[in-house]
Design an enzyme around this catalytic site. Structure first.
Site, PDB file in Angstrom:
ATOM      1  N   TYR A 157      -4.074  50.441 111.366  1.00 44.07           N
ATOM      2  CA  TYR A 157      -2.696  50.024 111.067  1.00 44.07           C
ATOM      3  C   TYR A 157      -1.977  51.147 110.298  1.00 44.07           C
ATOM      4  O   TYR A 157      -0.774  51.355 110.447  1.00 44.07           O
ATOM      5  CB  TYR A 157      -2.665  48.691 110.302  1.00 44.07           C
ATOM      6  CG  TYR A 157      -1.318  47.999 110.387  1.00 44.07           C
ATOM      7  CD1 TYR A 157      -0.772  47.630 111.618  1.00 44.07           C
ATOM      8  CD2 TYR A 157      -0.592  47.716 109.239  1.00 44.07           C
ATOM      9  CE1 TYR A 157       0.466  47.009 111.700  1.00 44.07           C
ATOM     10  CE2 TYR A 157       0.643  47.085 109.308  1.00 44.07           C
ATOM     11  CZ  TYR A 157       1.168  46.740 110.543  1.00 44.07           C
ATOM     12  OH  TYR A 157       2.393  46.129 110.613  1.00 44.07           O
ATOM     13  N   LYS A 164       5.161  48.568 105.915  1.00 42.10           N
ATOM     14  CA  LYS A 164       5.311  47.136 105.607  1.00 42.10           C
ATOM     15  C   LYS A 164       5.319  46.896 104.091  1.00 42.10           C
ATOM     16  O   LYS A 164       6.000  45.986 103.610  1.00 42.10           O
ATOM     17  CB  LYS A 164       4.213  46.313 106.284  1.00 42.10           C
ATOM     18  CG  LYS A 164       4.320  46.259 107.811  1.00 42.10           C
ATOM     19  CD  LYS A 164       5.638  45.696 108.315  1.00 42.10           C
ATOM     20  CE  LYS A 164       5.565  45.333 109.794  1.00 42.10           C
ATOM     21  NZ  LYS A 164       6.908  44.973 110.339  1.00 42.10           N
TER      22      LYS A 164
HETATM   23  P1  NAD Z   1       7.795  43.400 119.989  1.00 37.23           P
HETATM   24  O1  NAD Z   1       7.311  44.666 120.611  1.00 37.23           O
HETATM   25  O2  NAD Z   1       8.172  42.303 120.884  1.00 37.23           O
HETATM   26  O3  NAD Z   1       8.987  43.692 118.991  1.00 37.23           O
HETATM   27  C1  NAD Z   1       9.173  44.917 118.316  1.00 37.23           C
HETATM   28  C2  NAD Z   1      10.631  45.241 118.473  1.00 37.23           C
HETATM   29  O4  NAD Z   1      10.990  46.383 117.710  1.00 37.23           O
HETATM   30  C3  NAD Z   1      11.042  45.508 119.928  1.00 37.23           C
HETATM   31  O5  NAD Z   1      12.011  44.584 120.318  1.00 37.23           O
HETATM   32  C4  NAD Z   1      11.640  46.900 119.855  1.00 37.23           C
HETATM   33  O6  NAD Z   1      12.728  47.063 120.722  1.00 37.23           O
HETATM   34  C5  NAD Z   1      12.066  46.933 118.409  1.00 37.23           C
HETATM   35  N1  NAD Z   1      12.360  48.300 117.962  1.00 37.23           N
HETATM   36  C6  NAD Z   1      11.528  49.352 117.814  1.00 37.23           C
HETATM   37  N2  NAD Z   1      12.227  50.452 117.468  1.00 37.23           N
HETATM   38  C7  NAD Z   1      13.531  50.060 117.386  1.00 37.23           C
HETATM   39  C8  NAD Z   1      14.737  50.742 117.096  1.00 37.23           C
HETATM   40  N3  NAD Z   1      14.756  52.055 116.813  1.00 37.23           N
HETATM   41  N4  NAD Z   1      15.900  50.028 117.111  1.00 37.23           N
HETATM   42  C9  NAD Z   1      15.903  48.715 117.400  1.00 37.23           C
HETATM   43  N5  NAD Z   1      14.794  48.023 117.693  1.00 37.23           N
HETATM   44  C10 NAD Z   1      13.618  48.689 117.691  1.00 37.23           C
HETATM   45  O7  NAD Z   1       6.616  42.949 118.996  1.00 37.23           O
HETATM   46  P2  NAD Z   1       6.541  41.811 117.870  1.00 37.23           P
HETATM   47  O8  NAD Z   1       5.102  41.656 117.618  1.00 37.23           O
HETATM   48  O9  NAD Z   1       7.358  40.663 118.238  1.00 37.23           O
HETATM   49  O10 NAD Z   1       7.162  42.565 116.605  1.00 37.23           O
HETATM   50  C11 NAD Z   1       8.244  42.045 115.852  1.00 37.23           C
HETATM   51  C12 NAD Z   1       7.986  42.210 114.377  1.00 37.23           C
HETATM   52  O11 NAD Z   1       6.902  41.361 114.010  1.00 37.23           O
HETATM   53  C13 NAD Z   1       7.605  43.621 113.932  1.00 37.23           C
HETATM   54  O12 NAD Z   1       8.209  43.890 112.684  1.00 37.23           O
HETATM   55  C14 NAD Z   1       6.110  43.502 113.751  1.00 37.23           C
HETATM   56  O13 NAD Z   1       5.624  44.438 112.827  1.00 37.23           O
HETATM   57  C15 NAD Z   1       6.023  42.106 113.207  1.00 37.23           C
HETATM   58  N6  NAD Z   1       4.692  41.485 113.251  1.00 37.23           N
HETATM   59  C16 NAD Z   1       4.007  41.403 114.424  1.00 37.23           C
HETATM   60  C17 NAD Z   1       2.739  40.804 114.445  1.00 37.23           C
HETATM   61  C18 NAD Z   1       1.936  40.738 115.726  1.00 37.23           C
HETATM   62  O14 NAD Z   1       0.720  40.584 115.633  1.00 37.23           O
HETATM   63  N7  NAD Z   1       2.543  40.814 116.892  1.00 37.23           N
HETATM   64  C19 NAD Z   1       2.195  40.285 113.261  1.00 37.23           C
HETATM   65  C20 NAD Z   1       2.949  40.376 112.082  1.00 37.23           C
HETATM   66  C21 NAD Z   1       4.194  40.973 112.086  1.00 37.23           C
HETATM   67  O1  0WE Z   2       3.334  45.644 113.221  1.00 43.69           O
HETATM   68  C1  0WE Z   2       2.541  45.566 114.146  1.00 43.69           C
HETATM   69  C2  0WE Z   2       2.516  46.610 115.245  1.00 43.69           C
HETATM   70  C3  0WE Z   2       3.721  47.486 115.225  1.00 43.69           C
HETATM   71  C4  0WE Z   2       3.640  48.691 116.120  1.00 43.69           C
HETATM   72  C5  0WE Z   2       2.963  48.718 117.330  1.00 43.69           C
HETATM   73  C6  0WE Z   2       2.992  49.867 118.111  1.00 43.69           C
HETATM   74  C7  0WE Z   2       2.225  49.984 119.395  1.00 43.69           C
HETATM   75  C8  0WE Z   2       2.813  51.021 120.328  1.00 43.69           C
HETATM   76  C9  0WE Z   2       4.317  49.807 115.712  1.00 43.69           C
HETATM   77  N1  0WE Z   2       4.344  50.931 116.456  1.00 43.69           N
HETATM   78  C10 0WE Z   2       3.713  50.972 117.639  1.00 43.69           C
HETATM   79  N2  0WE Z   2       3.781  52.134 118.366  1.00 43.69           N
HETATM   80  C11 0WE Z   2       3.330  52.237 119.633  1.00 43.69           C
HETATM   81  O2  0WE Z   2       3.378  53.326 120.240  1.00 43.69           O
HETATM   82  N3  0WE Z   2       1.648  44.523 114.152  1.00 43.69           N
HETATM   83  C12 0WE Z   2       1.579  43.650 112.994  1.00 43.69           C
HETATM   84  C13 0WE Z   2       0.673  44.271 115.231  1.00 43.69           C
HETATM   85  C14 0WE Z   2      -0.605  44.954 114.864  1.00 43.69           C
HETATM   86  O3  0WE Z   2      -0.770  46.283 115.068  1.00 43.69           O
HETATM   87  C15 0WE Z   2      -2.028  46.626 114.575  1.00 43.69           C
HETATM   88  C16 0WE Z   2      -2.653  45.487 114.047  1.00 43.69           C
HETATM   89  C17 0WE Z   2      -1.748  44.421 114.234  1.00 43.69           C
HETATM   90  C18 0WE Z   2      -1.946  42.997 113.812  1.00 43.69           C
HETATM   91  C19 0WE Z   2      -2.648  47.868 114.546  1.00 43.69           C
HETATM   92  C20 0WE Z   2      -3.941  47.973 113.995  1.00 43.69           C
HETATM   93  C21 0WE Z   2      -4.557  46.847 113.466  1.00 43.69           C
HETATM   94  C22 0WE Z   2      -3.928  45.589 113.484  1.00 43.69           C
END
Ligand code: NAD
Ligand code: 0WE
Length: 257
Positions: A157, A164
């Protein structure tokens, strides 16, 4: 009367139907909210297609959060067309691919800058643009999405954990700054969900299995459950809550072992 009737919200972070921001859009729209859905360049078609599934057609606008001009233009349009904004959802996060695969000591200056710009600074920029539109409606609610990697180490991560941590501190400083104008700022710390942002992570199914085995509820969380918690914090039900990080992770974070 639906909780969000007469309320308008602007949502950043919808990429596709699995996006957590899309679950929040559905949860608030189903409760009567009128929405502005924004997209990052390449996701325009996906977001327009999804928007057709909502009962009330949202305004669909570009908003790359690294561009102050796009942020200002999106809020200017929202102001013109909807006469203000009651809530904002920030669901944007990004780190360069190499930063999530290399050892943490190899984090580059540029990788650090990009991750913190997109994933943390952008909340300040959105809050600054939203505040005057919220103030004229008597207040508002801002919500971002974070992850436990801000306080605990998860393999790979890396710089996203640092981003974060900065994001969560930003929630507290914004809450203190905007509270006197009745604008609340909170975060939901979600358990892992298989979205586009997670699809690119090697070993993500192992992470899901570890959470399922150790979480008190013995299961993972669904995006719709984040949507429900978000609706609570964004609505008047949460009107005395600000500066908070709400854990929505089936209780995983309380487990010692
Ligand atoms: P997702 O890929 O659907 O959403 C990530 C979004 O970030 C995308 O819509 C992308 O367009 C947007 N983004 C990236 N760069 C950008 C930029 N320059 N301008 C505008 N938008 C931009 O994935 P998600 O999992 O729904 O992620 C949404 C949020 O939830 C993130 O902050 C992620 O860290 C957080 N989150 C995700 C998880 C998980 O396990 N999926 C867990 C906890 C928190
Ligand atoms: O916030 C995230 C992931 C956000 C993310 C994901 C990517 C994948 C593709 C940010 N940048 C990128 N860049 C890319 O090129 N999460 C909370 C999901 C997540 O990501 C992990 C996790 C979890 C949960 C990465 C390592 C370990 C756990």
């Amino acid at each position: 009367m639906a909780e969000f009737s007469g309320k308008t919200g602007l949502i950043v972070g919808v990429a596709n139907k699995r996006s957590i921001a899309w679950a929040i859009a559905q949860a608030t729209a189903a409760r009567g909210a009128r929405l502005v859905l924004t997209y990052q360049g390449r996701f325009e078609d996906h977001v327009r297609e999804l928007s057709e599934g909502l009962a009330e057609r949202p305004l669909v606008l570009p908003c790359d959060v690294t561009s102050d001009a796009e942020i200002d233009a999106a809020f200017a349009r929202a102001d013109q067309e909807l006469g203000g904004v009651d809530f904002v959802v920030h669901g944007a996060a990004f780190a360069l691919r190499d930063e999530l695969t290399s050892p943490f000591t190899q984090t580059t200056r540029e990788g650090f800058r990009v991750a913190l710009d997109v994933s943390a600074y952008s909340l300040i920029a959105l809050a600054r643009a939203a505040a005057p539109l919220m103030e004229k409606r008597g207040g508002g609610s801002i919500l971002t999405l974070t992850y436990l990697g801000s306080e605990r180490v998860f393999p790979n991560y890396n710089v996203m954990g640092v981003a974060k941590a900065a994001l969560e501190a930003t929630v507290r400083y914004l809450a203190a700054d905007l509270g006197p104008r009745n604008i609340r700022v909170n975060a939901i710390s979600a358990g892992p969900i298989k979205t586009l942002a997670a699809a690119g992570i090697g070993g993500f199914s192992t992470i899901l299995n570890v959470y399922r085995d150790r979480a008190p509820l013995r299961r993972n969380v669904e995006a719709a459950e984040i949507g429900d918690a978000a609706a609570f914090l964004l609505s008047d039900a949460g009107k005395a809550i600000t500066g908070e990080v709400l854990m929505v992770d089936a209780g995983y974070h309380i487990a010692g072992m």
